[in-house]
Scaffold this motif. Structure first.
Motif, short mmCIF file in Angstrom:
data_model
loop_
_atom_site.label_atom_id
_atom_site.label_comp_id
_atom_site.label_asym_id
_atom_site.label_seq_id
_atom_site.Cartn_x
_atom_site.Cartn_y
_atom_site.Cartn_z
N ALA A 1 0.72 -1.04 0.01
CA ALA A 1 0.18 -0.14 -0.23
C ALA A 1 0.83 1.46 -0.03
O ALA A 1 0.36 2.21 -0.68
CB ALA A 1 -0.72 0.06 1.25
N SER A 2 1.76 1.18 0.78
CA SER A 2 2.76 2.32 0.81
C SER A 2 3.42 2.62 -0.49
O SER A 2 3.86 3.86 -0.79
CB SER A 2 4.02 2.07 1.71
N ALA A 3 3.74 1.39 -1.46
CA ALA A 3 4.09 2.06 -2.71
C ALA A 3 3.13 2.88 -3.48
O ALA A 3 3.69 3.66 -4.40
CB ALA A 3 4.68 0.74 -3.29
N VAL B 1 2.96 7.61 4.84
CA VAL B 1 2.67 8.37 5.89
C VAL B 1 0.95 8.01 5.92
O VAL B 1 0.55 7.77 6.88
CB VAL B 1 2.75 9.90 5.89
N THR B 2 0.42 8.12 4.78
CA THR B 2 -1.14 7.76 4.55
C THR B 2 -1.37 6.55 5.10
O THR B 2 -2.51 6.02 5.85
CB THR B 2 -1.50 8.16 3.31
N THR B 3 -0.37 5.48 4.40
CA THR B 3 -0.83 4.10 4.94
C THR B 3 -0.76 3.72 6.24
O THR B 3 -1.52 3.10 6.67
CB THR B 3 0.33 3.19 4.05
N VAL B 4 0.53 4.26 6.89
CA VAL B 4 0.34 4.14 8.53
C VAL B 4 -0.64 4.44 9.16
O VAL B 4 -1.32 4.19 10.06
CB VAL B 4 1.73 4.33 9.02
N LEU B 5 -1.33 5.80 8.48
CA LEU B 5 -2.49 6.44 9.36
C LEU B 5 -3.52 5.37 9.22
O LEU B 5 -4.50 5.40 10.21
CB LEU B 5 -2.72 7.64 8.81
N ASP C 1 7.25 7.42 -1.29
CA ASP C 1 8.03 8.12 0.13
C ASP C 1 8.17 9.63 -0.32
O ASP C 1 9.03 9.75 -1.68
CB ASP C 1 9.33 7.25 0.34
N PRO C 2 8.01 10.53 0.46
CA PRO C 2 8.26 11.99 0.00
C PRO C 2 9.68 12.24 -0.38
O PRO C 2 9.68 13.32 -1.34
CB PRO C 2 7.73 12.67 1.54
N GLY D 1 13.71 9.45 11.92
CA GLY D 1 14.12 9.37 10.75
C GLY D 1 13.27 9.43 9.81
O GLY D 1 13.49 9.92 8.61
N ALA D 2 11.85 9.13 9.80
CA ALA D 2 11.12 9.52 8.95
C ALA D 2 9.67 10.04 9.31
O ALA D 2 9.33 9.81 10.50
CB ALA D 2 10.63 8.15 7.98
N SER D 3 8.73 10.53 8.59
CA SER D 3 7.74 11.07 8.92
C SER D 3 6.77 10.12 9.42
O SER D 3 5.64 10.24 10.32
CB SER D 3 6.87 12.04 8.08
N ALA D 4 6.74 8.92 8.75
CA ALA D 4 5.93 7.83 9.04
C ALA D 4 6.53 7.32 10.57
O ALA D 4 5.32 7.04 11.25
CB ALA D 4 5.88 6.62 8.27
#
Length: 429
Positions: free
Chosen positions: A106-108, A113-117, A156-157, A379-382
Motif C-alpha cells: 500500500a505504501s508503494a 504516511v497515509t498508509t500507516v495512518l 515516500d516523500p 528518521g521518517a515522517s511515518a
C-alpha cells in the motif's frame, strides 16, 4: 548573505532534528527570516524551479491526500486488515507478516504516511482482540512502509523530491527501485521472527474472537469503493504512462482528486480533513530555505568539495552517498536531508560522463534516505506518525525502543542495497 543563509538553515535544521519546536514552525520561521532579510525574494522563492517552492511536489501530495481521504470513507483498509488477521488464523507472527506486507504494498501506491495512518488504528484493534502488545506490530509496519514506499515515485516523500530534481519518472522508479524493494522485503520477512522474538504468544481464546470478525461489515459504502477504485486505477495508469501522455504526476493526481470529488458526493469537510496541511506547509518552508542555499552558491560549493573528494570515481561517490544518506537520514528526518542533498547530487551527476552511473547517484540517495529513515524514531515522517498514534492509544514507544530495532534493520537493508547498486550499475550495465 551566504553566512546568513547557512546560519538560518542550520538553526532550523537543528530545531527540526531535535524537535525542540514543531518542525512546521522551524521551516516556516526559517523561510520567513530569509525572506525578511532579503537573502531570497518572492521571485526566487515562489517562481523559480531551481531556488523556489517545488509546486509539483506540493500538488502531487495534495491530490493524493484528497483521493485517500475519500477512499478511507469506504472502509476498505479495515476490510483488508481484518481479512489478513483471519487468513493468518490468529497467529501473531503470521498476522505481523501479512500486515507488514500489506503495508509495504500500500505504501508503494499511496504513500507511507497515509498508509500507516490507515493501518495503525486497525492493528491496534486486532492486537486488542488478540490480547497482545501492539508495539512490535506497529514498529514492524512502519519499517515495512518505509521499505515499500521506496519502490515508487509517490511512495515516500523523499522520492518525490528526487524525481522533481532529477527528471526521473514514475516508471524509472518502478524499474530501478522496485526490484531492490522486493529483495529487501524478502529479507525483512526472514528477519522479523528474530527481530521481534518474544512478541508472538497469544491466548487461544482470544484467537477465536478475531476469527468471529466479519470483514465484510467493514465496507461502509460499496458504490463509493467502486468509484474510488476506478479513479485510483486511472491515476496509477497516468503515473505509469507519463512518457506516453506527457502529463506530470502532480497534474494527474489533481485531476484524479477533482474527478473523485465530483463523482463521490462526499462532503468537502470530510475529504479536506484528510489533507495534512502542516506537511505541505513544512515542505514549502523547507524548499525556500534550500533554495536560498542554492541562490547564494552554498550548494554549488558543497558539491564541488564532494566532487573533489571523490575525484570523479563514480562507484566511490555512489557508495559514499548511500552510506552517508542512511546514517544522516536516521539522525534527522529524511525529507529535509533529501531536500538539501538533491541539488548537491544534481551537480555531482554533471561530472560523471556515463549516464547510467550518473543516475546511480540518485538511486543511492533514494535508497539511503528511504531505508535510513528506519534507523530512529525521527528518521521518517511515518515513524513520528505511528509513535503519536501509539501514544494516544496508551502504548508509548520510546526513542530507544524503536532505535534498537531500527538501526539493525537499516544496517541490514543497506548491506543488501550496496551490492545491488554495484552489480546493476557498474558490473552488468
Amino acid at each position: 548573505m551566504t553566512v546568513i543563509a547557512v546560519v538560518v538553515f542550520v538553526i532550523a535544521y537543528v530545531l527540526i532534528a531535535t524537535e525542540w519546536t514543531h518542525k512546521l514552525l522551524a521551516a516556516l520561521g526559517g523561510a520567513a527570516v530569509l525572506l525578511a532579510l532579503g537573502v531570497t525574494d518572492s521571485e526566487h522563492a515562489f517562481y523559480s524551479h531551481e531556488t523556489g517552492v517545488d509546486w509539483d511536489v506540493i500538488f502531487l501530495l495534495l491530490g493524493m491526500m484528497v483521493i485517500v481521504g475519500i477512499l478511507r470513507r469506504t472502509g476498505v483498509f479495515e476490510y483488508v486488515a481484518i481479512w489478513a488477521a483471519k487468513r493468518a488464523k490468529g497467529s501473531p507472527l503470521r498476522v505481523m507478516l501479512l500486515l507488514t506486507l500489506i503495508t509495504a504494498v500500500a505504501s508503494a501506491f499511496l504513500d507511507n504516511v497515509t498508509t500507516v495512518l490507515l493501518i495503525a488504528p486497525v492493528t491496534l484493534l486486532v492486537c486488542e482482540r488478540l490480547g497482545i502488545n501492539p508495539v512490535p506490530f506497529l514498529i514492524a509496519e512502519v519499517m515495512a512502509s518505509n521499505i515499500g514506499g521506496a519502490a515508487t515515485l509517490i511512495g515516500d516523500p523523499p522520492n518525490i523530491i528526487i524525481a522533481s530534481r532529477s527528471g526521473l519518472t514514475f516508471n524509472d522508479f518502478l524499474v530501478h527501485m522496485a526490484p531492490l524493494v522486493v529483495i529487501v522485503l524478502v529479507v525483512f520477512c526472514l528477519v522479523v521472527p528474530w527481530l521481534f522474538r518474544g512478541s508472538f504468544e497469544v491466548d487461544p481464546a482470544k484467537v477465536e474472537n478475531v476469527m468471529r470478525l466479519n470483514e465484510r461489515e467493514a465496507i461502509e459504502d460499496k458504490r463509493l469503493l467502486v468509484k474510488s477504485g476506478i479513479v485510483l486505477t486511472a491515476v496509477l495508469i497516468g503515473f505509469v504512462g507519463h512518457s506516453v501522455f506527457h502529463v506530470e504526476p502532480s497534474v494527474v493526481a489533481l485531476l484524479g482528486a477533482g474527478l473523485l470529488v465530483l463523482i463521490s458526493g462526499v462532503a468537502t469537510r470530510d475529504y479536506m480533513s484528510a489533507v495534512e496541511w502542516q506537511t505541505l506547509l513544512f515542505f514549502a518552508g523547507l524548499f525556500v530555505m534550500v533554495g536560498a542555499l542554492v541562490k547564494t552558491g552554498v550548494i554549488g560549493t558543497l558539491a564541488g568539495k564532494v566532487q573533489d573528494f571523490t575525484e570523479g570515481r563514480a562507484l566511490f561517490a555512489v557508495m559514499l552517498i548511500l552510506v552517508v544518506s542512511a546514517v544522516l537520514s536516521g539522525i534527522i528526518d529524511n525529507i529535509p536531508y533529501v531536500a538539501t542533498m538533491s541539488p548537491v547530487v544534481l551537480e555531482l551527476t554533471k561530472g560523471i560522463p556515463d549516464p547510467t552511473q550518473a543516475d546511480a547517484l540518485w538511486w543511492a540517495l533514494a535508497i539511503g534516505a528511504d531505508f535510513g529513515g528506519n534507523a530512529t524514531a525521527v528518521g521518517a515522517s511515518a515513524n513520528v506518525v505511528v509513535i503519536g498514534l501509539a501514544l494516544r492509544a496508551g502504548y508509548p514507544i520510546s526513542f530507544w525502543e524503536f532505535t534498537r530495532k531500527g538501526v539493525v534493520m537499516m544496517a541490514i537493508t543497506i548491506v543488501v542495497a550496496a551490492p545491488y547498486l554495484w552489480l546493476r550499475y557498474f558490473v552488468l550495465a
